[in-house]
Write a protein that holds these residues in place. Structure first.
Motif, PDB file in Angstrom:
ATOM      1  N   UNK A 143       0.838  -1.195   0.000  1.00 18.12           N
ATOM      2  CA  UNK A 143       0.000   0.000   0.000  1.00 18.12           C
ATOM      3  C   UNK A 143       0.879   1.253   0.000  1.00 18.12           C
ATOM      4  N   UNK A 144       1.946   1.212   0.790  1.00 18.10           N
ATOM      5  CA  UNK A 144       2.829   2.381   0.879  1.00 18.10           C
ATOM      6  C   UNK A 144       3.440   2.684  -0.484  1.00 18.10           C
ATOM      7  N   UNK A 145       3.869   1.640  -1.196  1.00 12.55           N
ATOM      8  CA  UNK A 145       4.484   1.858  -2.512  1.00 12.55           C
ATOM      9  C   UNK A 145       3.501   2.439  -3.515  1.00 12.55           C
ATOM     10  N   UNK A 146       2.223   2.124  -3.390  1.00 12.57           N
ATOM     11  CA  UNK A 146       1.230   2.683  -4.307  1.00 12.57           C
ATOM     12  C   UNK A 146       0.907   4.139  -3.960  1.00 12.57           C
ATOM     13  N   UNK A 147       0.992   4.488  -2.686  1.00 15.23           N
ATOM     14  CA  UNK A 147       0.717   5.868  -2.268  1.00 15.23           C
ATOM     15  C   UNK A 147       1.899   6.774  -2.600  1.00 15.23           C
ATOM     16  N   UNK A 200       0.408   6.674   5.811  1.00 12.83           N
ATOM     17  CA  UNK A 200      -0.279   5.418   6.132  1.00 12.83           C
ATOM     18  C   UNK A 200      -0.341   5.217   7.645  1.00 12.83           C
ATOM     19  N   UNK A 201       0.752   5.548   8.353  1.00 17.43           N
ATOM     20  CA  UNK A 201       0.756   5.407   9.809  1.00 17.43           C
ATOM     21  C   UNK A 201      -0.270   6.324  10.460  1.00 17.43           C
ATOM     22  N   UNK A 202      -0.384   7.567   9.959  1.00 18.68           N
ATOM     23  CA  UNK A 202      -1.387   8.495  10.491  1.00 18.68           C
ATOM     24  C   UNK A 202      -2.802   7.987  10.208  1.00 18.68           C
ATOM     25  N   UNK A 203      -2.985   7.404   9.027  1.00 14.01           N
ATOM     26  CA  UNK A 203      -4.297   6.832   8.701  1.00 14.01           C
ATOM     27  C   UNK A 203      -4.626   5.686   9.651  1.00 14.01           C
ATOM     28  N   UNK A 226      -4.245  -5.143  -7.420  1.00 11.50           N
ATOM     29  CA  UNK A 226      -3.792  -3.837  -7.904  1.00 11.50           C
ATOM     30  C   UNK A 226      -4.967  -2.877  -8.081  1.00 11.50           C
ATOM     31  N   UNK A 227      -6.041  -3.351  -8.731  1.00  7.54           N
ATOM     32  CA  UNK A 227      -7.210  -2.493  -8.956  1.00  7.54           C
ATOM     33  C   UNK A 227      -7.834  -2.045  -7.638  1.00  7.54           C
ATOM     34  N   UNK A 228      -7.910  -2.965  -6.691  1.00 10.56           N
ATOM     35  CA  UNK A 228      -8.489  -2.655  -5.394  1.00 10.56           C
ATOM     36  C   UNK A 228      -7.719  -1.534  -4.699  1.00 10.56           C
ATOM     37  N   UNK A 229      -6.403  -1.668  -4.641  1.00 12.39           N
ATOM     38  CA  UNK A 229      -5.571  -0.646  -3.999  1.00 12.39           C
ATOM     39  C   UNK A 229      -5.660   0.671  -4.758  1.00 12.39           C
TER      40      UNK A 229
END
Length: 149
Positions: A1-5, A18-21, A89-92
């Motif tokens: 998830x981090x790599x996609x953000x 991501x940690x704050x989320x 991939x689509x979901x993320x």
């Protein structure tokens, strides 16, 4: 998830978002936990943000996609199954897009936390998008035989 953000290689920033989320998810779930009246309700509330993330991604994963196939000068939208990797991939991607589509007045971590909570509860924009895609695939089911020719 981090790599996609992550954008432009700023992994530290993506990780902190991501940690704050996750902190926001934890806060919201603890608040719901304390507001719950009966012990049965309290048992149903998931407090671990990682499990909520996995549940949200799983609930948003599509099973079918539409692929254009050209037959006789006409392009048909043919429903085809998706591989697990593509569905993940689509979901993320959809979760991140839904987060970025909302108001800029609300910061990314809060918005992302809300999206994840909605998706984990099988509600929200991303789950609706998945259901719309499946509805389109169901509508175009008559063209499924073009997949093999």
């Amino acid at each position: 998830m981090i790599n996609h953000i992550m954008e432009k290689g700023k992994k530290k920033l993506a990780r902190s978002l991501v940690e704050k989320a996750f902190e926001n998810i934890k806060r919201a779930q603890i608040e719901r936990y304390h507001l719950a009246s009966s012990p049965e309700e309290k048992e149903k509330i998931e407090l671990d943000p990682k499990k909520i993330l996995y549940k949200a991604v799983e609930n948003c994963m599509p099973i079918l996609q539409l692929q254009p196939v050209k037959r006789g000068g006409i392009t048909y939208q043919v429903p085809t199954p998706i591989t697990d990797k593509r569905a993940l991939f689509l979901s993320i991607k959809w979760l991140i897009e839904a987060t970025n589509d909302k108001d800029r007045t609300i910061h990314f971590p809060e918005q992302f936390a809300w999206e994840l909570l909605d998706a984990a509860n099988n509600t929200g924009k991303v789950v609706k998008r998945k259901q719309d895609l499946h509805r389109l695939c169901e509508a175009n089911r008559a063209y499924a035989h073009y997949r093999w020719s």
